[in-house]
Design a protein around this motif. Structure first.
Motif, PDB file in Angstrom:
ATOM      1  N   ASN A 469     -19.031  -4.891  -5.161  1.00 44.54           N
ATOM      2  CA  ASN A 469     -18.493  -6.191  -5.572  1.00 44.54           C
ATOM      3  C   ASN A 469     -16.974  -6.141  -5.451  1.00 44.54           C
ATOM      4  OD1 ASN A 469     -18.315  -8.796  -6.594  1.00 44.54           O
ATOM      5  ND2 ASN A 469     -18.260  -8.077  -8.732  1.00 44.54           N
ATOM      6  N   PRO A 470     -16.467  -6.069  -4.218  1.00 43.48           N
ATOM      7  CA  PRO A 470     -15.031  -5.849  -4.025  1.00 43.48           C
ATOM      8  C   PRO A 470     -14.192  -7.065  -4.416  1.00 43.48           C
ATOM      9  CG  PRO A 470     -16.094  -6.256  -1.921  1.00 43.48           C
ATOM     10  CD  PRO A 470     -17.189  -6.159  -2.936  1.00 43.48           C
ATOM     11  N   VAL A 471     -13.130  -6.799  -5.131  1.00 42.75           N
ATOM     12  CA  VAL A 471     -12.142  -7.812  -5.469  1.00 42.75           C
ATOM     13  C   VAL A 471     -10.804  -7.331  -4.925  1.00 42.75           C
ATOM     14  CG1 VAL A 471     -10.949  -9.047  -7.310  1.00 42.75           C
ATOM     15  CG2 VAL A 471     -13.386  -8.508  -7.545  1.00 42.75           C
ATOM     16  N   TYR A 472     -10.229  -8.108  -4.019  1.00 45.15           N
ATOM     17  CA  TYR A 472      -8.993  -7.691  -3.367  1.00 45.15           C
ATOM     18  C   TYR A 472      -7.779  -8.341  -4.041  1.00 45.15           C
ATOM     19  CZ  TYR A 472     -12.170  -6.069   0.276  1.00 45.15           C
ATOM     20  OH  TYR A 472     -13.178  -5.426   0.953  1.00 45.15           O
ATOM     21  N   GLY A 473      -6.684  -7.607  -4.059  1.00 45.52           N
ATOM     22  CA  GLY A 473      -5.431  -8.137  -4.593  1.00 45.52           C
ATOM     23  C   GLY A 473      -5.168  -7.804  -6.035  1.00 45.52           C
ATOM     24  N   ASN A 474      -6.149  -7.234  -6.749  1.00 41.28           N
ATOM     25  CA  ASN A 474      -5.967  -6.916  -8.172  1.00 41.28           C
ATOM     26  C   ASN A 474      -5.428  -5.496  -8.330  1.00 41.28           C
ATOM     27  OD1 ASN A 474      -6.041  -7.211 -10.938  1.00 41.28           O
ATOM     28  ND2 ASN A 474      -8.202  -6.598 -11.097  1.00 41.28           N
ATOM     29  N   THR A 475      -4.300  -5.214  -7.657  1.00 43.46           N
ATOM     30  CA  THR A 475      -3.717  -3.869  -7.665  1.00 43.46           C
ATOM     31  C   THR A 475      -2.211  -3.970  -7.863  1.00 43.46           C
ATOM     32  OG1 THR A 475      -3.393  -3.876  -5.265  1.00 43.46           O
ATOM     33  CG2 THR A 475      -5.476  -2.997  -6.096  1.00 43.46           C
ATOM     34  N   ILE A 476      -1.596  -2.827  -8.105  1.00 38.18           N
ATOM     35  CA  ILE A 476      -0.138  -2.793  -8.169  1.00 38.18           C
ATOM     36  C   ILE A 476       0.408  -2.489  -6.776  1.00 38.18           C
ATOM     37  CG2 ILE A 476      -0.169  -2.054 -10.578  1.00 38.18           C
ATOM     38  CD1 ILE A 476       0.591   0.747  -9.627  1.00 38.18           C
ATOM     39  N   THR A 477       1.618  -2.941  -6.518  1.00 35.27           N
ATOM     40  CA  THR A 477       2.255  -2.713  -5.228  1.00 35.27           C
ATOM     41  C   THR A 477       3.012  -1.391  -5.260  1.00 35.27           C
ATOM     42  OG1 THR A 477       2.504  -5.088  -4.871  1.00 35.27           O
ATOM     43  CG2 THR A 477       3.878  -3.626  -3.527  1.00 35.27           C
ATOM     44  N   PRO A 478       2.715  -0.478  -4.346  1.00 34.62           N
ATOM     45  CA  PRO A 478       3.405   0.828  -4.367  1.00 34.62           C
ATOM     46  C   PRO A 478       4.875   0.691  -3.996  1.00 34.62           C
ATOM     47  CG  PRO A 478       2.022   0.628  -2.416  1.00 34.62           C
ATOM     48  CD  PRO A 478       1.729  -0.567  -3.269  1.00 34.62           C
ATOM     49  N   VAL A 479       5.724   1.386  -4.719  1.00 33.56           N
ATOM     50  CA  VAL A 479       7.158   1.436  -4.439  1.00 33.56           C
ATOM     51  C   VAL A 479       7.568   2.906  -4.401  1.00 33.56           C
ATOM     52  CG1 VAL A 479       9.468   0.800  -5.199  1.00 33.56           C
ATOM     53  CG2 VAL A 479       7.557  -0.771  -5.581  1.00 33.56           C
ATOM     54  N   PHE A 480       8.230   3.310  -3.315  1.00 30.19           N
ATOM     55  CA  PHE A 480       8.596   4.711  -3.140  1.00 30.19           C
ATOM     56  C   PHE A 480      10.112   4.855  -3.046  1.00 30.19           C
ATOM     57  CE2 PHE A 480       4.401   4.288  -0.953  1.00 30.19           C
ATOM     58  CZ  PHE A 480       3.660   4.999  -1.872  1.00 30.19           C
ATOM     59  N   ASP A 481      10.573   6.056  -3.378  1.00 25.48           N
ATOM     60  CA  ASP A 481      11.999   6.370  -3.333  1.00 25.48           C
ATOM     61  C   ASP A 481      12.387   6.771  -1.911  1.00 25.48           C
ATOM     62  OD1 ASP A 481      14.573   7.153  -3.689  1.00 25.48           O
ATOM     63  OD2 ASP A 481      14.125   8.918  -4.912  1.00 25.48           O
ATOM     64  N   ARG A 482      13.194   5.922  -1.260  1.00 26.96           N
ATOM     65  CA  ARG A 482      13.661   6.198   0.092  1.00 26.96           C
ATOM     66  C   ARG A 482      15.194   6.170   0.137  1.00 26.96           C
ATOM     67  NH1 ARG A 482       8.866   2.966   1.688  1.00 26.96           N
ATOM     68  NH2 ARG A 482       7.488   4.347   2.899  1.00 26.96           N
ATOM     69  N   THR A 483      15.820   6.576  -0.940  1.00 33.18           N
ATOM     70  CA  THR A 483      17.285   6.572  -0.985  1.00 33.18           C
ATOM     71  C   THR A 483      17.886   7.585  -0.022  1.00 33.18           C
ATOM     72  OG1 THR A 483      17.194   8.082  -2.886  1.00 33.18           O
ATOM     73  CG2 THR A 483      17.383   5.713  -3.352  1.00 33.18           C
ATOM     74  N   GLN A 484      17.108   8.595   0.360  1.00 33.19           N
ATOM     75  CA  GLN A 484      17.567   9.576   1.337  1.00 33.19           C
ATOM     76  C   GLN A 484      16.701   9.511   2.584  1.00 33.19           C
ATOM     77  OE1 GLN A 484      17.321  13.203  -1.178  1.00 33.19           O
ATOM     78  NE2 GLN A 484      19.501  13.464  -0.738  1.00 33.19           N
ATOM     79  N   LYS A 485      17.268   9.925   3.721  1.00 32.77           N
ATOM     80  CA  LYS A 485      16.495  10.051   4.933  1.00 32.77           C
ATOM     81  C   LYS A 485      15.469  11.172   4.765  1.00 32.77           C
ATOM     82  CE  LYS A 485      20.151   8.387   8.008  1.00 32.77           C
ATOM     83  NZ  LYS A 485      21.013   8.698   9.185  1.00 32.77           N
ATOM     84  N   VAL A 486      14.352  11.058   5.481  1.00 35.72           N
ATOM     85  CA  VAL A 486      13.251  11.984   5.259  1.00 35.72           C
ATOM     86  C   VAL A 486      13.659  13.435   5.488  1.00 35.72           C
ATOM     87  CG1 VAL A 486      12.375  11.752   7.630  1.00 35.72           C
ATOM     88  CG2 VAL A 486      10.825  12.451   5.797  1.00 35.72           C
ATOM     89  N   ARG A 487      14.532  13.693   6.430  1.00 38.64           N
ATOM     90  CA  ARG A 487      14.938  15.075   6.708  1.00 38.64           C
ATOM     91  C   ARG A 487      15.839  15.644   5.625  1.00 38.64           C
ATOM     92  NH1 ARG A 487      18.112  14.756  12.294  1.00 38.64           N
ATOM     93  NH2 ARG A 487      18.095  17.009  12.010  1.00 38.64           N
ATOM     94  N   ASP A 488      16.364  14.780   4.754  1.00 35.66           N
ATOM     95  CA  ASP A 488      17.240  15.241   3.681  1.00 35.66           C
ATOM     96  C   ASP A 488      16.528  15.324   2.336  1.00 35.66           C
ATOM     97  OD1 ASP A 488      19.417  15.343   5.447  1.00 35.66           O
ATOM     98  OD2 ASP A 488      19.834  13.209   5.140  1.00 35.66           O
ATOM     99  N   ARG A 489      15.264  14.920   2.273  1.00 37.18           N
ATOM    100  CA  ARG A 489      14.555  14.948   1.003  1.00 37.18           C
ATOM    101  C   ARG A 489      14.095  16.373   0.693  1.00 37.18           C
ATOM    102  NH1 ARG A 489      10.765   9.678   2.373  1.00 37.18           N
ATOM    103  NH2 ARG A 489      12.514   8.350   3.027  1.00 37.18           N
ATOM    104  N   ALA A 490      14.330  16.775  -0.549  1.00 40.64           N
ATOM    105  CA  ALA A 490      14.005  18.142  -0.949  1.00 40.64           C
ATOM    106  C   ALA A 490      12.515  18.418  -0.907  1.00 40.64           C
ATOM    107  CB  ALA A 490      14.551  18.400  -2.358  1.00 40.64           C
TER     108      ALA A 490
END
Length: 779
Positions: A469-490
């Motif tokens: 009984n799928p209900v779509y849209g009843n979720t939270i929107t993911p937010v990720f930390d992208r303040t640094q470039k991927v090659r600089d992330r620890a």
């Protein structure tokens, strides 16, 4: 053993000393601009004996009795020529340069009216493989997929079913943006123009708009291009600048809001032909059978060739692609008790607002060719790849028998950089009647990969997502930390390696080239990122090919491989290099004056240090002791009649664990292949004398039996049902226009691949019956 080898060598030298009393003919075929023409047929009409020119346009025919001979020189798109040559014993007759004049009218007819040429069967490999001579003469199984075959099947992407044209090749489940192709039970690295561009989760799946041909090389081929994967590799050869004018536009539409446009332009930029160009462009937008997954893709690929002189040319190619992908959205999850296919094939496990992943890939190739003399030349190539990805993937966090699922979305930003350099020296010379075709080279590659998988968010917070009984849209929107470039992330995963390889090869031709012996060796230095010591290895290669009859060749091959492995284990440890041994042999038979080619081979590959999916975390791999792959392969490709073209293949593949720290694993199947697989494709084009002139019809099938799931967590299970798919197409064309309709999955079967993960199953479904319609116009 040494005495036996010495005895064989003395006998062979003695035989060829006797034959070496005859004479030979040497020459070169050039265009009106003075540039050598490759793959020209040079035939001695009275003997029905001949050869083809190399990439500098040179040819050589040896072991000829003294006398006068007539040479017939012919090539598609050029006017044929005949010349008379006098041969004397113990002498080489050098002909003046043979100039072929372009026949524009003939070329147009051959290109547009595809039935006038052998569309599916290729005679020689591309120069990117660094191999000389005809495919049938090589001690290895190499299958070539031509651009004409891709056109008949309306293939637009490597993931569209290209693999159906080669025996024993499968494509496993995928994340949506790259092709995970297996052959002989092992993943194939992706090559482009002879460069290994494979990384951990890439490269971007190849779009066919820029592709001239795809070559599947079976077996290690460890002496070539720093490639050591024992299953083989596939090499995508791109379209090159041409002196022949090209102006083509194509528009397509199809199921699931599929729309696509392409353009292909090429020709001379200067009247003298010194500067040539090619430009390919494409734009595509398409949804999937699940809906709400509309993704766009855009690409441009300009290329230039500058003929510095008759002996030197330089070609530079740029390919920029921008793509969108809904990574992971193709997966469906259900309780194991329900079985595969228990949900509708259009069922969607992700939300309608699931964010798209943006991907940009840039590749640059620069190739320099120079002819030192008639018998010696060298080629140098530089390449660069940059792959940028910003997006996410989705997977299952928790699952209940009631159908309640808790899903999570994880960040998946990635950056891949590759720098490559190759240089090769080619030469031909004779000693005591033995012809030596020498190849020596140096190969350098530096790859580094960064990926951030360490941020994730459970999106079903308020309530689980119920698959019944799928209900779509009843979720939270993911937010990720992208303040640094991927090659600089620890927390970014960082892997890579540097390879330096030297190799040399000598192909010795005996008995008027009826017997060919290949001796080769490769020395590799491998530096793995994060590993203190440098891995080093010498890998030999021995091949033998013999003409039993003019149309029947037998071959045998022993090869070793050594290849670094990307990635780290869950504990953060790097992996040891892959080492493998391959023993194989077979026969190659041609029919109908060489228009139809077949090959039958058997092989055994023993591979050590193989990677498989970690059963505790599918995002990582573990390293096993030893795996052995055995199989039988049959391939048929070419013309039965000028109107009827065929591709037919069969493979029996068996991959098992032969050594492991856990004795209970020995004898278990290694996931990711079908024990029995066969594919076929027939294309019939009505002749110009028929009232249906211009019409063509195609029909093809794919059939797999005893399939094993790809996940290590499948634990030797083969509960996937047999797979059968039927496709077909209709076309009409004249000198300017081609109209084509292809229907896939004609029987509307529910087709899928997946794995049993214990308490639950996951799979990816293919669309039901669907179609594509394309109109192509040649200016």
């Amino acid at each position: 053993m040494i005495k036996k080898l010495l005895l064989v060598t003395i006998v062979l030298f003695s035989i060829n000393f006797f034959y070496g009393q005859n004479g030979s003919i040497k020459g070169k075929v050039v265009s009106t601009q003075g540039k050598g023409i490759q793959n020209v047929n040079v035939i001695i009409t009275s003997l029905e004996k001949g050869t083809t020119t190399n990439n500098q346009g040179a040819f050589y025919i040896n072991n000829l009795k003294s006398g006068n001979y007539t040479l017939e020189i012919s090539y598609i798109g050029y006017n044929s020529q005949k010349i008379t040559v006098t041969v004397k014993n113990n002498e080489t007759t050098n002909t003046p340069n043979i100039v072929l004049i372009e026949n524009q009218e003939q070329l147009t007819e051959i290109v547009v009216e595809g039935h006038k040429m052998n569309k599916y069967s290729q005679k020689k490999p591309s120069s990117a493989l660094r191999l000389k001579g005809e495919l049938v003469k090589l001690p290895q199984n190499i299958q070539v997929i031509s651009s004409e075959l891709l056109l008949d099947q309306q293939v637009t992407n490597i993931m569209d079913g290209v693999i159906r044209n080669v025996s024993g090749v499968t494509m496993l489940e995928h994340w949506g943006h790259f092709a995970r192709v297996n052959m002989r039970g092992f993943r194939l690295p992706a090559f482009r123009n002879g460069v290994n561009v494979q990384d951990t989760w890439g490269p971007l799946s190849e779009d066919m708009n820029t592709v001239d041909r795809i070559e599947f090389v079976k077996g290690p081929a460890g002496f070539m291009m720093s490639a050591g994967e024992p299953g083989g590799f596939y090499n995508v050869v791109t379209k090159k600048p041409t002196s022949t004018p090209v102006a083509q536009i194509s528009l397509s539409g199809g199921s699931f809001d599929y729309y696509r446009g392409t353009v292909d332009l090429g020709g001379k930029l200067t009247e003298d032909g010194k500067l040539l160009y090619r430009f390919n462009g494409m734009y595509q937008t398409a949804d999937t059978h699940r809906g709400n997954e509309d993704a766009q893709r855009f690409g441009i690929a300009p290329a230039l060739t500058y003929n510095i002189s008759n002996k030197t040319s330089i070609t530079t190619e740029l390919n920029l692609q921008q793509a969108e992908s809904f990574i992971g959205s193709a997966y469906i999850f259900a309780p194991a008790a329900n079985g595969y296919g228990s949900l509708d094939r259009g069922f969607k496990f992700t939300d309608n607002n699931y964010p798209v992943t943006d991907i940009q890939e840039l590749t640059l190739f620069t190739n320099l060719k120079h002819e030192i003399s008639k018998n010696w030349s060298f080629e140098t190539q530089f390449a660069y790849l940059r792959y940028d990805q910003e997006g996410n993937s989705t997977w299952l966090w928790n699952f209940e028998d009631t159908g309640d699922a808790t899903r999570y979305v994880g960040i998946w930003d990635a950056l891949s950089l590759g720098k490559y350099f190759q240089t090769y020296l080619y030469g031909t010379f004779n000693t005591l009647g033995i012809t030596h075709n020498v190849l020596a080279g140096f190969d350098y590659s530096q790859k580094e990969y960064w990926a951030d998988w360490n941020q994730s968010i459970v999106i079903d917070v308020n309530q689980p997502f119920n698959i019944y009984n799928p209900v779509y849209g009843n979720t939270i929107t993911p937010v990720f930390d992208r303040t640094q470039k991927v090659r600089d992330r620890a927390n970014a995963h960082n892997t890579g390696f540097t390879v330096r390889a030297f190799y040399a090869q000598d192909e010795l031709a005996f008995l008027q080239n009826k017997l060919r012996l290949t001796l080769a060796g490769r020395y590799t230095q491998l530096v793995t990122l994060g590993k203190a010591e440098t891995d080093k290895k010498f890998t030999p290669r021995f091949g033998l090919s013999a003409d039993i009859l003019p149309t029947l060749t037998a071959y045998a091959l022993y090869d070793q491989s050594f290849l670094g492995q990307n990635g780290v284990s869950k504990s953060g440890n790097t992996f040891d290099p892959v080492e493998a041994k391959d023993i194989e042999g077979g026969i190659k038979k041609s029919f109908f004056d060489g228009r139809l080619k077949t090959s039958l081979g058997v092989y055994q590959i023993t591979k050590e240090n193989v990677l498989v999916t970690d059963p505790e975390d599918i995002n990582f791999s573990i390293q096993l002791g030893e795996i052995q792959s055995k199989g039988i392969e049959f391939d048929m490709q070419g013309e039965i009649t000028p109107e009827l073209n065929i591709v037919l293949n069969y493979a029996n593949t068996n991959v098992e664990i032969t050594k492991d720290t856990n004795p209970a694993n020995i004898g278990k199947k290694v996931a990711g292949h079908a024990k029995h697989m066969t594919n076929g494709w027939l294309n019939y084009n009505f002749s110009s004398l028929s009232k249906f002139k211009g019409f063509g019809v195609s029909l093809g099938y794919q059939y797999q039996v005893d399939r094993s799931a790809w996940s290590w967590g499948a634990d030797n299970q083969t509960d996937l049902p047999d797979y059968f798919r039927l496709d077909g197409g209709l076309s009409w064309k004249n000198n300017k226009v081609r109209v084509q309709l292809n229907i896939n999955n004609i029987l509307d079967e529910y087709l899928y691949s997946g794995s049993n993960y214990g308490t639950y199953l996951y799979w990816q479904s293919e669309p039901g019956i669907n179609g594509r319609f394309t109109v192509t116009y040649n200016f």
